[in-house]
Design a protein around this motif. Structure first.
Motif, PDB file in Angstrom:
ATOM      1  N   THR A   6       0.834  -1.204   0.000  1.00 63.43           N
ATOM      2  CA  THR A   6       0.000   0.000   0.000  1.00 63.43           C
ATOM      3  C   THR A   6       0.867   1.251   0.000  1.00 63.43           C
ATOM      4  OG1 THR A   6      -1.830  -1.093   1.146  1.00 63.43           O
ATOM      5  CG2 THR A   6      -1.748   1.312   1.258  1.00 63.43           C
ATOM      6  N   VAL A  35      -9.255   2.544   6.205  1.00 62.24           N
ATOM      7  CA  VAL A  35      -8.011   3.058   6.770  1.00 62.24           C
ATOM      8  C   VAL A  35      -8.343   3.839   8.033  1.00 62.24           C
ATOM      9  CG1 VAL A  35      -6.033   4.591   6.445  1.00 62.24           C
ATOM     10  CG2 VAL A  35      -6.862   3.213   4.523  1.00 62.24           C
ATOM     11  N   THR A  92       0.132   5.216   6.181  1.00 62.22           N
ATOM     12  CA  THR A  92      -0.582   3.963   5.934  1.00 62.22           C
ATOM     13  C   THR A  92       0.119   2.780   6.598  1.00 62.22           C
ATOM     14  OG1 THR A  92       0.553   3.810   3.788  1.00 62.22           O
ATOM     15  CG2 THR A  92      -1.679   4.708   3.801  1.00 62.22           C
ATOM     16  N   SER A  96      -1.616   0.356   9.668  1.00 62.30           N
ATOM     17  CA  SER A  96      -1.805  -1.091   9.543  1.00 62.30           C
ATOM     18  C   SER A  96      -1.655  -1.754  10.908  1.00 62.30           C
ATOM     19  CB  SER A  96      -0.780  -1.668   8.565  1.00 62.30           C
ATOM     20  OG  SER A  96       0.510  -1.595   9.134  1.00 62.30           O
ATOM     21  N   SER A 157      -3.389   4.982  -6.664  1.00 60.01           N
ATOM     22  CA  SER A 157      -3.753   5.298  -5.276  1.00 60.01           C
ATOM     23  C   SER A 157      -4.925   4.444  -4.803  1.00 60.01           C
ATOM     24  CB  SER A 157      -4.111   6.784  -5.150  1.00 60.01           C
ATOM     25  OG  SER A 157      -3.010   7.605  -5.460  1.00 60.01           O
ATOM     26  N   ALA A 160      -3.851   0.839  -4.467  1.00 59.91           N
ATOM     27  CA  ALA A 160      -3.008   0.619  -3.292  1.00 59.91           C
ATOM     28  C   ALA A 160      -3.834   0.483  -2.023  1.00 59.91           C
ATOM     29  CB  ALA A 160      -2.019   1.774  -3.148  1.00 59.91           C
ATOM     30  N   VAL A 161      -4.955   1.200  -1.947  1.00 59.57           N
ATOM     31  CA  VAL A 161      -5.805   1.149  -0.753  1.00 59.57           C
ATOM     32  C   VAL A 161      -6.746  -0.052  -0.785  1.00 59.57           C
ATOM     33  CG1 VAL A 161      -7.640   2.338   0.516  1.00 59.57           C
ATOM     34  CG2 VAL A 161      -5.684   3.637  -0.359  1.00 59.57           C
ATOM     35  N   PRO A 164      -4.037  -3.926  -2.556  1.00 59.03           N
ATOM     36  CA  PRO A 164      -2.587  -3.725  -2.588  1.00 59.03           C
ATOM     37  C   PRO A 164      -1.800  -4.858  -3.236  1.00 59.03           C
ATOM     38  CG  PRO A 164      -3.359  -4.164  -0.354  1.00 59.03           C
ATOM     39  CD  PRO A 164      -4.570  -3.921  -1.189  1.00 59.03           C
ATOM     40  N   VAL A 167      -0.630  -4.065  -6.605  1.00 58.34           N
ATOM     41  CA  VAL A 167       0.322  -2.959  -6.730  1.00 58.34           C
ATOM     42  C   VAL A 167       1.617  -3.441  -7.374  1.00 58.34           C
ATOM     43  CG1 VAL A 167       1.817  -1.420  -5.389  1.00 58.34           C
ATOM     44  CG2 VAL A 167      -0.615  -1.552  -4.875  1.00 58.34           C
TER      45      VAL A 167
END
Length: 200
Positions: A6, A35, A92, A96, A157, A160-161, A164, A167
């Motif tokens: 992420t 998040v 980020t 986590s 973006s 990634a959220v 992931p 990615v």
């Protein structure tokens, strides 16, 4: 691993446009449960942070599509994009479920450094290619490339959220694109060199 992916995706997106990944993280953290920013990063979801980010994004979108002005903007962004990459990676990662027993949990500065490096690398490729695109297309290609970059920053973006794992594929494609653009820049510069005349 997912937190690192992420962070990598967001910092790479920041190399294309500093404010898109920032606003994606801010809006997702504020309006969803995907998040949850920890202590020290809550300011990202504040009204003033989102408002300033939106204004700066609007300015970036406009300035980056004006030939010659985009080069000046890229120079200024040399300090902003890597910094934003480090910020979103750190935020980020901290959000986590990393604990102190993990390597990144023991060394939180690593996420900042990685974010700065990844974002800086992407920004460098973008900054090197834009003058060539403008020169080769007499300024016509700049706005087109800028729009593609904005779209790529948004897509990376969000990816990634939300996903992931993918990615890795996106970063591989981005790395290939940067290498391709670098080779094209070298080829274009070589073609612009005057050839020497040896005489009869």
């Amino acid at each position: 691993m997912l937190a690192a992916l992420t962070g990598l995706g967001l910092s790479a997106a920041a190399g294309l446009n500093a404010y898109i990944p920032f606003l994606v993280v801010a809006l997702v953290a504020r309006f969803t449960d995907l998040v949850t920013l920890p202590s020290g990063y809550e300011w990202i979801t504040s009204d003033w942070a989102i408002g300033v980010g939106a204004v700066l994004l609007l300015a970036e979108v406009v300035l980056d599509k004006v030939p010659a002005v985009d080069t000046v903007n890229d120079t200024i962004q040399t300090f902003i994009r890597p910094s934003m990459g480090g910020l979103v990676f750190a935020a980020t990662s901290a959000a986590s479920e990393l604990d102190s027993s993990t390597w990144m949990g023991e060394h939180p500065w690593v996420s900042v450094v990685l974010g700065v490096l990844v974002s800086g690398l992407v920004h460098t490729g973008k900054m090197a290619a834009r003058p060539v695109v403008n020169g080769a297309t007499v300024g016509v290609g700049g706005p087109v490339v800028s729009t593609v970059e904005d779209g790529a920053s948004i897509g990376l973006s969000v990816l990634a959220v939300l996903a992931p794992v993918f990615v890795v594929v996106a970063l591989a494609l981005l790395a290939w694109l940067l290498v391709w653009m670098y080779l094209r820049v070298r080829q274009w510069r070589r073609s612009r060199r005057p050839t020497s005349y040896a005489g009869p």
